[in-house]
Design an enzyme around this catalytic site. Sequence first.
Site: not given
Length: 968
Positions: A373, A402, A586, A588, A590, A771, A774-775
Amino acid sequence: MSLSLDREASAAPFIQLRPESLAASGAQPPMQVIRRNGTISKFDASKISVAMTKAFLAVEGHGAAASRRVHEIVELLTAEVVGALSRRMSEGRTFHIEDVQDQVELALMRSEHHKVARAYVLYREERTRQRAGQGAAKATQPSGEPSLRVTLASGVQVPLDIARLTLIIEEACTGLEGVGAMAVLAETQRNLYDGISEDELALASVMAARTLVEQEPNYAYVSARLLLDKLRTEVLSFVHDTPTSASQAEMAARYGEYFPAYIKAGVKAELLDPDLARFDLNKLAAALKPERDLAFQFLGLQTLYDRYFLHAHGNRIELPQAFFMRVAMGLAVREIDRETRAIEFYDLLSSFDFMASTPTLFNSGTLRPQLSSCFLTTIADDLDGIFKSVKDNALLAKYSGGLGNDWTRVRGLGAHIKGTNGESQGVVPFLKVANDTAIAVNQGGKRKGAVCAYLETWHIDIEEFLDLRKNTGDDRRRTHDMNTANWVPDLFMQRVEADGEWTLFSPDETPDLHDLYGKAFAERYAAYKAKAARGEIRVFKQIRATDLWRRMLTMLFETGHPWITFKDPCNLRSPQRHAGVIHSSNLCTEITLNTSDEETAVCNLGSINLLHHVRQGRLDETRLQRSVTTAMRMLDNVIDINFYTIPEARRSNLRHRPVGLGLMGFQDALQAMRIAMASDAAVTFADTSMEMISYYAISASVDLAAERGRYPSFDGSLWSRGILPIDSIELLAEARGGLAMDRGMTLDWDTLRDRVRSIGMRNSNVMAIAPTATISNICGVAQSIEPAYQNLYVKSNMSGDFTVVNEFLVRDLKARGLWDEVMVNDLKYFDGSLGAIDRIPDDLKALYATAFEIDSAWLIEAASRRQKWIDQSQSLNLYIANPSGKKLDALYRLAWARGLKTTYYLRSRSATHVEKSTLRGTDGKLNSVASVTMMAPAPIIVAPAATAPDLTGAVACSIDNPECEACQ
């Protein structure tokens, strides 16, 4: 009052020929009617007059005088209705019976005959209920009149099969409360026309059901099931190479024969890894659970349909259960008993108990399985290093990664360049190049390329860095598409607290600050400051720490960037501090992993669906343990299967084997347990739920280490010293001289600590809360640890615009007799907030308080409780309804004081609103923004505070419900 009015035979709309046909013939089209059963009959305008006359007489009586006056009014109104319909004919519109009835209502309202209009509306609604009570059988009865025709892909036209359309709609409504097949059928037929294509016919029923979601959330399931019918036809026709359709009931038998054919077709089309064909496909097909196709809401299935399902030559080849099995097979391909493991992984994914991240769903089982990811890099201070990093960004982003880039080493503006004896232009021009690269490489067209640049707060270019997202100034020194984040050392925060001075340096003169943290950083920083005072450093600048802090918060408020992340807690609590330094997070915020010139950090993500683990008002620990254990095995498998686009990523991932198990559906779980987000109980649940996930994730990694071996860099790690995440809090507290962070625990950590020390860990890092933008849509739950954005709103993403309704709220309002049309309108008027709706009880207002009604301090307290259990970090958004400098200052200082490692977006009202009128006709429009209203936020005037930023004249950032889809 009753109206003896045969609506089916009276107010009849007409259908026109296509405009191109009219142009060719030069003749007026015959006026025709599409009736509710799909048949066509001649148009008779007098029937409109009859219908309105009966409505007037029912209200005003049957006296002769009244009758003469009524006829005059009706004659004018009928002409107005016919005129309106004629004008719409010229626009190429096709009319259904409901369209004329809409025009009659409008004509009555515009002429201010409100009582008559009300009687007309009430009668219309009563007739709709009667038809629904009579069932759909009437719609299928032959009438002897010509029916609508459907244009096949071959161009041949065939009569509309109203019986099958009715069957599919009835099947889609089966088992769902509060929905009606006749309502969907009637709305569908409004959108039909003679010669409609097969594709348009399939979408007509889907969109019809979507318009009803605001009245009843279960229509989101109806529309998903109708989309599923369209998908079945598309997939089965391609795989079997002949036009094929099947109902959901028929798929129970057909999934088994379809699945092996799908795998073979995928391999033949060079979409799937040929090794998948060597699985026991019959065994896997027998394990598929077709009934799980019914668990989707529309937004979830539409997202999969648009962007996840594999397609060949423009045709999708995957049905949902085949999709989940393909992902599971890809993750099990190197297992010894791979069929058993694939079925185990499939069961977890298809149940929505856990969902792998987007790159894993995209690429598992394919020829290039890039499943990771997030990627973190550090940029070297030379042209070769800078442009190699830009190239690496492109290669990593190509397959849906990402990116987080650490730019702190690049020398600042005015620094000396030895090779040319010139002066550097600083880091900003290179950030512009990285920004444009992210736009150019848009992750294979599946989603936007995304990157976040990090810079430490002592860098001489930090002030220019803060301005990167502004819409004013030199556009060559702006990055409008790149995310940015401040990498803040504790020493800076301490200087802010003390209102002290802060010195900015260029990293070419202070190179070791980049790799230092804690007391070592503070000591070396003081030494450089002394050198600058003696004139031994060429490029530096002194400012008040509070002035820079104010500007950081002001820019965050104005532009949403740079985010605030904290260097010291990330490094001091890192299990891998023996093996390197964390230089950034990164995209996002986390992931917290080491980076260097030799190693690009990689993280492999997935999330537990917390809602699915709540049973009878409490967390089901047994089920959670099972889900976490299987999920950890899947994530560990990603590391070995992964397709690496650059060698630095492969080297790092295989050496440290980090994964990031997170969670989603936190808000749903709270509401299922009747706990308000802004409460001590919610903070406690955040603590206990994360403790369980942490305990079983670490335990699963120990089990994998026993089976497969420790990760190579285990020796010397905090794990090897028996220091678990809960223990590492003391390392941060020692460095700061104290820490206001809870240390409570409920599980047997002593036994687990001994196991970690003696057996080892399979993974250097095991937890991170992403976050899940989407999933979580796929699973139909709230994103990550987010509070509810609104209880009724329009959500926009790459698949289109969709109504989202809080089904827990609707359930509670129904139970108390409060769910009606007025409530729907009130929710739309107040943008999904309950606070201003008087008839809603206070307990429901507290339980369903939206993100902007909750003090973000509650979110920080809950995050702090989670952070004590997490070896990485969490994507934490903060919400400000009425921003002020004082509030922002207090909020971000609290985040630092409570030991948080990172924060994410600062969200402020109000860029997106629900349409105040009906959503019918706008909702569900794919790839459009028809149902979103963009509004410029008003300036906010804030009284200056002693240490808070002056936001006078600042403008709130337009970040309502931002989408970060790069992680998940």
